[in-house]
Motif scaffolding. Structure first.
Motif, short mmCIF file in Angstrom:
data_model
loop_
_atom_site.label_atom_id
_atom_site.label_comp_id
_atom_site.label_asym_id
_atom_site.label_seq_id
_atom_site.Cartn_x
_atom_site.Cartn_y
_atom_site.Cartn_z
N PRO A 1 1.85 -10.74 -4.66
CA PRO A 1 1.94 -9.28 -4.71
C PRO A 1 3.45 -8.69 -4.65
CG PRO A 1 1.53 -10.20 -2.53
CD PRO A 1 1.41 -11.29 -3.43
N VAL A 2 3.67 -7.35 -5.12
CA VAL A 2 4.79 -6.62 -4.96
C VAL A 2 4.53 -5.61 -3.88
CG1 VAL A 2 6.22 -4.89 -6.08
CG2 VAL A 2 5.46 -7.01 -7.25
N ALA A 3 5.16 -5.36 -2.97
CA ALA A 3 5.15 -4.32 -1.75
C ALA A 3 5.30 -2.97 -2.55
CB ALA A 3 6.24 -4.64 -0.75
N LEU B 1 -6.03 -13.40 -17.79
CA LEU B 1 -5.21 -12.06 -17.80
C LEU B 1 -4.33 -11.99 -17.01
CD1 LEU B 1 -8.47 -11.65 -18.43
CD2 LEU B 1 -8.22 -9.44 -17.38
N MET B 2 -3.17 -10.87 -17.17
CA MET B 2 -1.91 -10.64 -16.72
C MET B 2 -2.27 -9.77 -15.65
SD MET B 2 0.97 -10.26 -19.67
CE MET B 2 -0.03 -9.11 -20.71
N VAL B 3 -1.66 -9.78 -14.27
CA VAL B 3 -2.07 -9.22 -13.08
C VAL B 3 -0.81 -8.80 -12.39
CG1 VAL B 3 -3.38 -9.16 -11.12
CG2 VAL B 3 -4.19 -10.27 -12.84
N ASP B 4 -0.79 -7.36 -12.29
CA ASP B 4 0.45 -6.77 -11.26
C ASP B 4 -0.47 -6.42 -10.22
OD1 ASP B 4 2.11 -7.06 -13.37
OD2 ASP B 4 2.14 -4.88 -13.75
N LEU B 5 0.13 -7.27 -9.00
CA LEU B 5 -0.64 -7.13 -7.63
C LEU B 5 0.17 -6.30 -6.69
CD1 LEU B 5 -3.21 -7.88 -6.02
CD2 LEU B 5 -2.00 -9.96 -5.46
N VAL B 6 -0.40 -5.08 -6.32
CA VAL B 6 0.71 -4.29 -5.49
C VAL B 6 0.01 -4.14 -3.98
CG1 VAL B 6 1.56 -2.01 -5.05
CG2 VAL B 6 1.22 -2.98 -7.45
N ALA B 7 0.57 -4.73 -3.15
CA ALA B 7 0.30 -4.60 -1.83
C ALA B 7 0.66 -3.50 -0.82
CB ALA B 7 0.72 -5.92 -0.81
N LEU B 8 -0.31 -2.41 -0.61
CA LEU B 8 0.06 -1.44 0.27
C LEU B 8 0.00 -1.84 1.74
CD1 LEU B 8 -0.06 1.48 -0.73
CD2 LEU B 8 -1.11 -0.17 -2.27
N LYS B 9 -0.29 -3.10 2.13
CA LYS B 9 -0.09 -3.49 3.51
C LYS B 9 0.50 -4.84 3.23
CE LYS B 9 -2.23 -4.17 7.93
NZ LYS B 9 -3.66 -4.25 8.74
N PRO B 10 1.65 -5.30 4.00
CA PRO B 10 2.37 -6.50 3.88
C PRO B 10 1.38 -7.55 4.08
CG PRO B 10 3.73 -5.02 5.15
CD PRO B 10 2.39 -4.14 5.06
N VAL B 11 1.41 -8.77 3.18
CA VAL B 11 0.61 -9.90 3.47
C VAL B 11 0.68 -10.55 4.76
CG1 VAL B 11 -0.18 -12.04 2.60
CG2 VAL B 11 0.36 -10.26 0.97
N ALA B 12 1.98 -10.46 5.42
CA ALA B 12 2.13 -11.05 6.64
C ALA B 12 1.40 -10.52 7.78
CB ALA B 12 3.49 -10.88 6.94
N GLU B 13 0.97 -9.26 7.41
CA GLU B 13 0.19 -8.36 8.42
C GLU B 13 -1.41 -8.41 8.31
OE1 GLU B 13 1.44 -4.38 8.78
OE2 GLU B 13 3.72 -4.92 8.74
N LEU B 14 -1.70 -9.24 7.00
CA LEU B 14 -3.15 -9.26 6.92
C LEU B 14 -4.02 -10.34 8.11
CD1 LEU B 14 -3.14 -9.46 3.11
CD2 LEU B 14 -3.85 -7.35 4.72
N ALA C 1 -7.79 12.65 5.60
CA ALA C 1 -7.09 12.68 4.43
C ALA C 1 -6.11 11.07 4.31
CB ALA C 1 -6.01 13.96 4.56
N PRO C 2 -6.13 10.55 3.36
CA PRO C 2 -5.43 9.51 3.13
C PRO C 2 -3.86 9.60 3.49
CG PRO C 2 -6.41 9.59 1.41
CD PRO C 2 -6.76 10.98 1.99
N ARG C 3 -3.35 8.73 4.64
CA ARG C 3 -1.96 8.77 5.04
C ARG C 3 -1.00 7.92 3.79
NH1 ARG C 3 -4.89 7.72 9.48
NH2 ARG C 3 -4.44 5.54 9.64
N GLU C 4 0.27 7.95 4.16
CA GLU C 4 1.08 7.43 3.40
C GLU C 4 0.93 5.91 3.86
OE1 GLU C 4 2.49 8.59 0.83
OE2 GLU C 4 2.39 10.60 1.08
N PRO C 5 1.44 4.91 3.36
CA PRO C 5 1.58 4.97 1.72
C PRO C 5 0.49 5.34 0.73
CG PRO C 5 1.71 2.73 2.05
CD PRO C 5 1.36 3.66 3.44
N TYR C 6 -0.68 5.32 1.30
CA TYR C 6 -1.89 5.42 0.15
C TYR C 6 -2.05 6.72 -0.47
CZ TYR C 6 -3.35 1.40 3.05
OH TYR C 6 -3.47 0.07 3.54
N ALA C 7 -1.57 7.74 -0.08
CA ALA C 7 -1.80 9.16 -0.48
C ALA C 7 -0.65 8.99 -1.95
CB ALA C 7 -1.14 10.26 0.33
N ALA C 8 0.51 8.68 -1.72
CA ALA C 8 1.16 8.38 -2.79
C ALA C 8 0.78 7.48 -4.04
CB ALA C 8 2.73 7.91 -2.41
N ALA C 9 0.09 6.39 -3.49
CA ALA C 9 -0.51 5.38 -4.64
C ALA C 9 -1.51 6.01 -5.03
CB ALA C 9 -0.80 4.31 -3.59
N ILE C 10 -2.36 6.84 -4.44
CA ILE C 10 -3.58 7.33 -5.19
C ILE C 10 -2.78 8.07 -6.03
CG2 ILE C 10 -5.26 9.15 -4.90
CD1 ILE C 10 -5.73 7.85 -2.02
#
Length: 504
Positions: A110-112, A79-92, A136-145
């Protein structure tokens, strides 16, 4: 009800404890994360077999780690996958970081997340906020939702739709509107009640090989009813029984001009099998009752002297539907309370009780408030009731005693010991008279079951399943309380009734 086939429901902290114990026993937390990702991916492929492109949105923590595992599996599957990271991988860190490495090794980077990012894909995977997120979800989660919801694509939510409180079902602000939610380890209470039902979509529970009930000290916070409970609660009747065996219900309902509530409550009590049903109502409604239901013993009452002999003859009293808040209703309620007979209290009677300066606490009654009535009984707003329905139903019992039925999406029943959730019912029930029907059903079962709380639980289940059956036949819109009668009768006979005509 402990012998019933009900399923356990848990709070987020309890599931995290089960998760911790499983990891400790297995010695590999990443293996559990991979099982979660594999289970979600298998569900995805079964539900959407033709999907070729996914957009996976990952937050931090284990929920995000599940998303990275899904991305890796999807790419390996072609499958083709677009992977979007809400938190930078380096911080995981921990297993989430290992899952991100797994996805990278599979060839997906992932794309940030950034404002204005276009989400491409036939299916959105919500792996942003897990069970540890509150408020309530904070940014950037609220925008992504908001972007996911605006995409118009189906959405698979991992463990919980981002923005939903899994303990209460409350949605503080925006939340992912999922097409399907797959939840892991232990089923969560908040996914089955309140505002969460608008966004959870189809719900799939995956145990991942964990049996929560093997951990006896992790006690379920509630139990989810099943249709099969009816066959256990309502076995075939004894051939030697008679009408006195199944209880005499007195319905006290119908102030002047409100006779419909009285008729609906009475009919449903009879249809689920009460041995006898009497109706104490305003005299103007008696002729209509005799015409429509000659089996119901209707009598016009003007005050306590007329009501007293009817109360004395009854085994259980259903009071409240259509009694109003005037003198007739006040006298009717007081006459019932003075009798100290088991009773089911609804509608106007609840509003009258809420006016009492001191709560009238009893153990031998069932109170059946909707959220607005519950708020009045507790002295809080409807919104506060809905914010945490479990807390509200417990508070109602603590203040008023007895068994409490908190109606609404994901109706809750609590008797001071066991909290039961009904997962059935539909939006077609948002019509006048449904509460009157429930009052009659519960009262009708009191004489057939061993306790008031059993009658409340079975009554709630029959009521909801009857509405679902009616909606399945002709649709939700236009569903009326009187439509439930025939379906409720069928459900009250879950086992084939015995035939005594042929003994050869």
């Amino acid at each position: 009800m402990s012998a019933f086939s009900q399923q356990p429901l848990y709070l987020a902290d309890q599931v995290r404890e089960l998760d911790r114990r499983t990891i400790e026993a297995e010695g590999d937390g990443f293996a559990l994360m991979r099982r979660a990702g594999e289970s979600a991916y298998d569900t995805l492929r079964a539900r959407w077999p033709r999907v070729r492109r996914l957009c996976v949105l990952c937050g931090g923590g284990n929920n995000g780690g599940d998303g990275y595992v899904i991305a890796a599996l999807a790419v390996a599957d072609g499958l083709m996958v677009d992977l979007v990271a809400l938190k930078p991988v380096a911080e995981l860190d921990g297993n989430a970081r290992r899952a991100a490495v797994l996805a990278a090794e599979a060839g997906v980077e992932p794309v940030a997340w950034e404002d204005g990012l276009t989400l491409d894909g036939e299916l959105m995977i919500d792996a942003m906020l897990g069970t540890g997120a509150y408020g309530a979800p904070r940014e950037p989660y609220a925008a992504a939702i908001a972007e996911v919801n605006a995409s118009g694509c189906p959405v698979l939510a991992i463990d919980v739709p981002s923005g939903v409180d899994v303990d209460t079902g409350h949605v503080e602000a925006g939340a992912i509107k999922a097409t399907l939610t797959i939840t892991f380890i232990g089923d969560k209470l908040g996914l089955h009640t309140g505002a969460a039902l608008d966004v959870v979509g189809e719900l799939v529970y995956a145990s991942l090989g964990v049996d929560p009930q093997r951990h006896g000290d992790v006690i379920p916070v509630a139990w989810r009813q099943a249709r099969e409970d009816l066959a256990i609660a309502l076995p075939p009747r004894s051939p030697n029984s008679h009408k006195g065996t199944y209880g005499h219900v007195l319905v006290v309902a119908g102030a002047p001009g409100m006779g419909g509530a009285a008729l609906m409550t009475s009919e449903l009590a009879a249809r689920v099998g009460a041995g006898k049903v009497s109706l104490a109502t305003d005299a103007a409604h008696v002729s209509a009752s005799l015409t429509r239901f000659p089996e119901i013993m209707a009598r016009g009452v003007r005050g306590s002297p007329d009501l007293e002999p009817m109360v004395e003859a009854a085994d259980v009293i259903a009071v409240g539907p259509g009694i109003g808040s005037g003198a007739w209703g006040q006298a009717a309620l007081q006459g019932v309370l003075d009798a100290s007979k088991p009773c089911v209290v609804d509608a106007d009677a609840l509003n009258l009780l809420a006016r009492y300066e001191t709560p009238y606490r009893r153990d031998d009654w069932v109170l059946t408030p909707h959220p607005g009535e519950a708020g009045r009984l507790l002295g809080i707003s409807t919104a506060e009731v809905q914010r945490d329905r479990r807390r509200a139903v417990i508070a109602l019992h603590q203040r008023w005693g007895g068994t409490i039925v908190l109606k609404g999406a994901g109706t809750l029943v609590y008797d001071g010991e066991r909290l039961t959730l009904c997962p059935f019912g539909n939006p077609g029930m948002a019509s006048g008279g449904m509460g009157d029907a429930l009052t009659g059903i519960i009262a009708g079962f009191v004489g057939q079951l061993p306790s008031l709380d059993a009658a409340a639980r079975v009554g709630v289940l029959v009521h909801a399943l009857a509405a679902d059956a009616a909606a399945l036949d002709v649709g939700e819109r236009g569903l009326l309380a009187t439509d439930l009668a025939s379906y409720a009768r069928t459900l009250a006979n879950p086992q084939p009734f015995p035939s005594h005509a042929d003994h050869s």
